[in-house]
Design a protein around this motif. Structure first.
Motif, PDB file in Angstrom:
ATOM      1  N   GLU A  75      29.789  60.322  72.066  1.00 12.56           N
ATOM      2  CA  GLU A  75      28.726  60.073  71.098  1.00 12.56           C
ATOM      3  C   GLU A  75      28.142  61.316  70.443  1.00 12.56           C
ATOM      4  O   GLU A  75      27.231  61.208  69.629  1.00 12.56           O
TER       5      GLU A  75
ATOM      6  N   ARG B 154      21.577  60.931  66.309  1.00 12.08           N
ATOM      7  CA  ARG B 154      20.739  60.459  65.209  1.00 12.08           C
ATOM      8  C   ARG B 154      20.839  58.940  65.153  1.00 12.08           C
ATOM      9  O   ARG B 154      21.815  58.347  65.615  1.00 12.08           O
ATOM     10  N   PRO B 155      19.850  58.278  64.543  1.00 14.24           N
ATOM     11  CA  PRO B 155      19.975  56.832  64.325  1.00 14.24           C
ATOM     12  C   PRO B 155      21.152  56.534  63.394  1.00 14.24           C
ATOM     13  O   PRO B 155      21.665  57.418  62.712  1.00 14.24           O
ATOM     14  N   ASP B 156      21.552  55.282  63.359  1.00 13.29           N
ATOM     15  CA  ASP B 156      22.686  54.900  62.509  1.00 13.29           C
ATOM     16  C   ASP B 156      22.326  54.900  61.027  1.00 13.29           C
ATOM     17  O   ASP B 156      23.220  54.927  60.176  1.00 13.29           O
ATOM     18  N   LEU B 157      21.043  54.853  60.712  1.00 11.09           N
ATOM     19  CA  LEU B 157      20.588  54.920  59.324  1.00 11.09           C
ATOM     20  C   LEU B 157      19.623  56.088  59.176  1.00 11.09           C
ATOM     21  O   LEU B 157      18.812  56.341  60.054  1.00 11.09           O
ATOM     22  N   ASN B 158      19.706  56.787  58.036  1.00 12.80           N
ATOM     23  CA  ASN B 158      18.776  57.889  57.802  1.00 12.80           C
ATOM     24  C   ASN B 158      17.588  57.420  56.971  1.00 12.80           C
ATOM     25  O   ASN B 158      17.470  56.236  56.631  1.00 12.80           O
TER      26      ASN B 158
ATOM     27  N   ARG C 235      19.184  53.497  69.225  1.00 16.54           N
ATOM     28  CA  ARG C 235      20.344  54.375  69.421  1.00 16.54           C
ATOM     29  C   ARG C 235      20.404  54.898  70.852  1.00 16.54           C
ATOM     30  O   ARG C 235      21.468  54.949  71.476  1.00 16.54           O
TER      31      ARG C 235
ATOM     32  N   PRO D  79      25.759  53.939  69.725  1.00 12.95           N
ATOM     33  CA  PRO D  79      26.007  53.691  68.300  1.00 12.95           C
ATOM     34  C   PRO D  79      26.141  52.197  68.004  1.00 12.95           C
ATOM     35  O   PRO D  79      26.865  51.480  68.689  1.00 12.95           O
ATOM     36  N   LEU D  80      25.425  51.748  66.968  1.00 11.09           N
ATOM     37  CA  LEU D  80      25.476  50.333  66.576  1.00 11.09           C
ATOM     38  C   LEU D  80      26.353  50.112  65.344  1.00 11.09           C
ATOM     39  O   LEU D  80      26.867  49.014  65.132  1.00 11.09           O
ATOM     40  N   GLY D  81      26.478  51.129  64.530  1.00 16.36           N
ATOM     41  CA  GLY D  81      27.162  50.967  63.247  1.00 16.36           C
ATOM     42  C   GLY D  81      26.146  50.616  62.167  1.00 16.36           C
ATOM     43  O   GLY D  81      25.126  49.979  62.446  1.00 16.36           O
ATOM     44  N   PRO D  82      26.385  50.982  60.931  1.00 13.76           N
ATOM     45  CA  PRO D  82      25.410  50.770  59.845  1.00 13.76           C
ATOM     46  C   PRO D  82      25.043  49.299  59.629  1.00 13.76           C
ATOM     47  O   PRO D  82      23.876  48.979  59.390  1.00 13.76           O
TER      48      PRO D  82
ATOM     49  N   ALA E  30      22.858  48.035  62.531  1.00 15.30           N
ATOM     50  CA  ALA E  30      21.577  48.730  62.466  1.00 15.30           C
ATOM     51  C   ALA E  30      20.717  48.168  61.340  1.00 15.30           C
ATOM     52  O   ALA E  30      19.502  47.986  61.498  1.00 15.30           O
TER      53      ALA E  30
END
Length: 474
Positions: free
Chosen positions: A414, A420-424, A451, A456-459, A462
């Motif tokens: 990872e 970082r989160p999956d979305l910024n 997270r 990781p979740l994927g975009p 997320a």
């Protein structure tokens, strides 16, 4: 300490070096005396690397500059007022200082600078006899008016004159005694220790920056413990780092507990051993400060519980604040202060790991909270185990081995160091149709917790979770 014959051979080798030979020739041709002085001569006898070339001469500063300019690529005269000219000769930096015969008024450690005409007199005003030796050039004659070689052989640290006179001239020398004791492994003479004990108040005229510089050099020694113990024994630590002697908590018959002072010194020793065994090439000041100070919150948090047990609840948090205050007072740089304080705050975190298996989420949080200090936290946490119970020590070591292995495994999967989160922030604004502000920060923290908890979740997932959180929040 190597043999005298070996030391003489090293001094000959030093005198034969192109830089020294050229300077010796130039000054002799001009009719001036020149000698290698202090540390390089001492270190030749000790078999230590010679890293600095310090010279002394009867020539005045203007004359020194005149002589070195034709043979050097650069010159610095920032120390001219004190008789020192620095120059770059054949790629090496050298410092050449006029013989000194200073006097002190007792109210400041800055002397009334007076130049002298005698090498012996110059050596007599130096801090310790082992630093008061010189190699006269080009004759290659050892000048040792205070029996420095004898004291080197005996591993003794004493002053050329009385310690009271030496420390009265420059009180910083008391801290140097502790530093040299640690660096060289020497015993300090009893009369020197007595003067250090009696004259501690003289440190008030020394600048904080100079005190911090000596403490830093002490902590970077191979074995700083010896110097720290000397500071505590003489009472000087009360004046420069009072949190250390405060660790000598009183142990009574009803509330036995580990000697926190001795424990802290042992943690420092073990941290240095681990620092080396894990491939750290240079002494790590941040790690060593954290190891020494990690338990300074204990005196303020000591409680005797029902039944006689002693507790120190939240000493990690209290210690972090105390370390911040002390290091700022000593004017350490902000990064050092923040890093030491953070390590102290985190140093107990691991011990919950032995009470039950951590989830991947807990491991991720451990890595995130340590950030760039993770390797230092590994060392500090391992060094903090000083129990004599071999079974307990092995259990903690095995547990930390397991934690490091899990961190390594998750990092490979990872990239935990850059988690970082999956979305910024831009993604959050686009998905929720909001502008920059507090709500974006709240959404970011929500995604970060996801997270850490689930990996990781994927975009797409997320975004689905973010919309559900936002709808529920409304």
């Amino acid at each position: 300490m190597q043999s005298v014959a070996a030391a003489v051979a090293r001094l000959d080798e030093l005198a034969d070096s192109p830089v020294v030979a050229e300077l010796a020739r130039v000054f002799a041709d001009a009719g001036h005396e020149l000698a290698i002085v202090g540390g390089p001569v001492r270190d030749a006898f000790l078999g230590r690397p010679v890293t600095d070339l310090d010279f002394t001469t009867d020539a005045r500063p203007d004359r020194i500059l005149e002589l070195v300019t034709p043979i050097s690529s650069a010159q610095w005269d920032v120390g001219r007022a004190f008789g020192t000219i620095a120059a770059r000769v054949r790629g090496e930096t050298v410092e050449i200082t006029t013989y000194r015969a200073d006097s002190y008024d007792g109210s400041t450690r800055k002397p009334e600078v007076r130049f002298g005409d005698s090498l012996d007199d110059d050596l007599a005003r130096r801090d310790f006899t082992v630093n008061a030796m010189a190699l006269a050039l080009p004759q290659r004659r050892l000048v040792d008016p205070s029996n420095g070689v004898e004291h080197l052989l005996a591993a003794r640290l004493t002053t050329p004159g009385t310690p009271e006179q030496s420390f009265g001239d420059d009180p910083l020398r008391m801290l140097r005694a502790a530093r040299f004791s640690a660096q060289l492994g020497f015993d300090v003479d009893e009369d020197v220790m007595q003067a250090m004990t009696a004259m501690g108040d003289r440190l008030a005229i020394v600048s904080v920056e100079r005190i911090t510089d000596e403490l830093t050099k002490l902590l970077r020694a191979d074995r700083p413990r010896r110097g720290i113990e000397l500071l505590v024994e003489t009472g000087l630590a009360e004046r420069v780092l009072p949190e250390i002697p405060a660790l000598r908590l009183e142990i009574d018959e009803h509330a036995h507990h580990k000697d926190v002072y001795e424990h802290s010194l042992t943690v420092l020793d073990q941290a240095i051993d681990l620092e080396r065994s894990r491939g750290h090439e240079a002494p790590d000041l941040v790690l060593r400060l954290a190891a020494l100070l990690h338990d300074i919150g204990k005196p303020a948090t000591k409680r005797v519980e029902p039944g006689g047990a002693v507790s120190f609840h939240h000493h990690d948090v209290v210690g972090s604040k105390l370390a911040t205050k002390r290091l700022k007072a000593l004017r350490f740089d902000n990064d050092t202060v923040a890093s030491v304080a953070r390590l102290i705050e985190l140093h107990l975190r691991f011990f919950g790991y032995t009470e039950g298996a951590w989830t991947d989420s807990a491991v991720r949080r451990y890595v995130r909270d340590a950030g760039p200090l993770l390797e230092r936290l590994h060392i500090l946490t391992r060094a903090d185990v000083t129990t004599r119970n071999r079974r307990k020590a092995d259990r903690l070591a095995f547990a930390y081995d397991d934690l490091e292995q899990r961190i390594e495994h998750l990092q490979k999967e990872e990239e935990l160091a850059a988690i970082r989160p999956d979305l910024n922030g831009d993604d959050i604004q686009r998905v929720l149709g909001i502008r920059p502000g507090r709500e974006v920060g709240e959404a970011y923290r929500f995604l970060m917790e996801l997270r850490l908890d689930e990996g990781p979740l994927g975009p797409d997932e997320a975004e689905r979770r973010l919309r559900a959180w936002w709808d529920a929040r409304a």
